[in-house]
Design an enzyme around this catalytic site. Structure first.
Site, PDB file in Angstrom:
ATOM      1  N   ASP A 123     -36.650 -45.035  -4.478  1.00  0.00           N
ATOM      2  CA  ASP A 123     -35.391 -45.524  -5.061  1.00  0.00           C
ATOM      3  C   ASP A 123     -35.486 -46.979  -5.514  1.00  0.00           C
ATOM      4  OD1 ASP A 123     -34.267 -43.026  -4.204  1.00  0.00           O
ATOM      5  OD2 ASP A 123     -33.971 -43.897  -2.216  1.00  0.00           O
ATOM      6  N   ASN A 174     -19.984 -38.259  -1.346  1.00  0.00           N
ATOM      7  CA  ASN A 174     -20.886 -39.034  -0.500  1.00  0.00           C
ATOM      8  C   ASN A 174     -21.114 -40.422  -1.088  1.00  0.00           C
ATOM      9  OD1 ASN A 174     -22.681 -39.696   1.513  1.00  0.00           O
ATOM     10  ND2 ASN A 174     -24.319 -38.336   0.827  1.00  0.00           N
ATOM     11  N   ALA A 175     -20.874 -41.448  -0.285  1.00  0.00           N
ATOM     12  CA  ALA A 175     -20.974 -42.834  -0.729  1.00  0.00           C
ATOM     13  C   ALA A 175     -22.392 -43.371  -0.553  1.00  0.00           C
ATOM     14  CB  ALA A 175     -19.974 -43.704   0.022  1.00  0.00           C
ATOM     15  N   ILE A 176     -23.320 -42.852  -1.372  1.00  0.00           N
ATOM     16  CA  ILE A 176     -24.662 -43.421  -1.415  1.00  0.00           C
ATOM     17  C   ILE A 176     -25.083 -43.573  -2.881  1.00  0.00           C
ATOM     18  CG2 ILE A 176     -25.263 -42.376   0.802  1.00  0.00           C
ATOM     19  CD1 ILE A 176     -27.212 -40.521  -0.757  1.00  0.00           C
ATOM     20  N   ASP A 177     -26.236 -44.195  -3.095  1.00  0.00           N
ATOM     21  CA  ASP A 177     -26.830 -44.366  -4.427  1.00  0.00           C
ATOM     22  C   ASP A 177     -25.908 -45.108  -5.388  1.00  0.00           C
ATOM     23  OD1 ASP A 177     -28.862 -42.907  -3.320  1.00  0.00           O
ATOM     24  OD2 ASP A 177     -28.595 -41.135  -4.560  1.00  0.00           O
ATOM     25  N   SER A 218     -24.066 -38.156  -4.149  1.00  0.00           N
ATOM     26  CA  SER A 218     -25.209 -37.321  -3.823  1.00  0.00           C
ATOM     27  C   SER A 218     -24.708 -36.001  -3.254  1.00  0.00           C
ATOM     28  CB  SER A 218     -26.092 -38.032  -2.780  1.00  0.00           C
ATOM     29  OG  SER A 218     -27.088 -37.170  -2.301  1.00  0.00           O
ATOM     30  N   TYR A 219     -25.110 -34.882  -3.888  1.00  0.00           N
ATOM     31  CA  TYR A 219     -24.714 -33.546  -3.420  1.00  0.00           C
ATOM     32  C   TYR A 219     -23.181 -33.468  -3.285  1.00  0.00           C
ATOM     33  CZ  TYR A 219     -29.613 -32.319  -2.819  1.00  0.00           C
ATOM     34  OH  TYR A 219     -30.943 -32.052  -3.057  1.00  0.00           O
ATOM     35  N   GLU A 260     -27.612 -36.624  -7.956  1.00  0.00           N
ATOM     36  CA  GLU A 260     -27.390 -37.881  -7.244  1.00  0.00           C
ATOM     37  C   GLU A 260     -27.967 -39.039  -8.056  1.00  0.00           C
ATOM     38  OE1 GLU A 260     -29.306 -37.215  -3.498  1.00  0.00           O
ATOM     39  OE2 GLU A 260     -31.307 -37.091  -4.360  1.00  0.00           O
TER      40      GLU A 260
END
Length: 316
Positions: free
Chosen positions: A35, A145-148, A165-166, A203
């Protein structure tokens, strides 16, 4: 100075009637990353990546990279709520108004008990970052989802943060430029992209403006499985930062659309986790892939992005 790559679209080889994918540009040194995001500072390039308090690598020529510590020397206390191992992921770094901003995620694999944090720096260099706390969080009862995270400043100067993500895919919130956090007067949770079929594997958004369009790059399918990874990078575009984003065929990214930009070819398996940097020689696609000639080790990939006559991106 960075190398200048000269390539003519017509000169690229064909595979099955479509453009062949180029190999990643040459990089050497410590290039084992996940990443990656890259910035160019007054003293050279810095790549930040997942793990190790956000690992840092520096380069003066965009070819040879040296491990240079991490963004953080110690973890902020709030990380442990979302990651028992204090393991931050997927940073996004940019320079805004004379300072550097880093958005990053804290979570654990397969969970949406997650949070996006913000850190700031006057230099962008490893060890110089000051954490500013949580920007946005999700829990196991959330449908996203709170990522990326990825920051976009649009043509009107408005700030936006895309992430996801997903679950239900890619989401976006509006930010306050003075704080870098969610704008109190706009609490809308915008929906940009998803997949119509489980496990809804999309994502790592990255949105850039080119010409009159905003382009949403995202990673599709399975990451983080070495040579079994099926990750690939797709793109859609919109005249508005909040969408709707559609692919080259006109299919919405909310219905599983997306035009391929880069996928597995030869030993270069599962490219994704991408970010984009505008450099002196053009736009760069910065990503990781799994090296089939090295047992599936994740490595840094850098390619220039071109734009065809219809305004769609391609790598070379």
């Amino acid at each position: 100075m960075p190398r200048i790559i000269v390539a003519a679209l017509a000169a690229l080889p064909l595979l099955g009637g479509s453009l062949a994918y180029p190999d990643p540009g040459r990089v050497t040194g410590d290039v084992v990353v996940h990443d990656p995001t890259m910035i160019r500072t007054s003293s050279g390039y810095v790549v930040y990546s997942t793990h190790g308090y956000l690992e840092a690598r520096t380069s003066t020529d965009r070819i040879n990279f040296t491990r240079a510590g991490s963004a953080f020397g110690s973890p902020p206390s709030w990380w442990r709520t979302y990651s028992p191992g204090n393991d931050p992921w997927a940073p996004d770094v940019s320079q805004q108004g004379g300072r550097y901003l880093m958005y990053y995620a804290v979570s654990s694999f397969g969970s949406n008990n997650s949070a996006i944090g913000l850190a700031t720096s006057s230099t962008g260099r490893p060890g110089s970052w000051s954490d500013q706390g949580i920007v946005y969080a999700t829990s196991t009862s959330s449908d996203h989802n709170a990522i990326d995270p990825s920051l976009l400043v649009d043509s009107s100067g408005r700030w936006w943060l895309s992430f996801g993500s997903y679950w239900t895919g890619i989401r976006m919130i509006r930010l306050n430029p003075s704080t870098g956090k969610q704008l109190s007067s706009d609490q809308t949770l915008y929906h940009l992209a998803t997949r119509p079929d489980a496990p809804y594997a999309v994502e790592a958004p990255a949105i850039v403006r080119h010409g009159s369009y905003y382009y949403l790059f995202a990673s599709y399918d399975r990451c983080c499985a070495g040579t079994d990874s099926t990750y690939k990078i797709k793109v859609g575009r919109s005249s508005s930062p909040t969408g709707p984003y559609t692919d080259r065929s006109g299919r919405s990214m909310l219905s599983g659309g997306g035009t391929l930009v880069l996928e597995t070819h030869g030993r270069f398996i599962g490219p994704g986790g991408q970010s984009i940097l505008h450099d002196s020689d053009g736009d760069l696609l910065v990503y990781h892939y799994y090296d089939g000639a090295a047992g599936g080790t994740p490595k840094l990939g850098i390619n220039l992005l071109g734009w065809d006559s219809a305004g769609w991106p391609y790598v070379y």
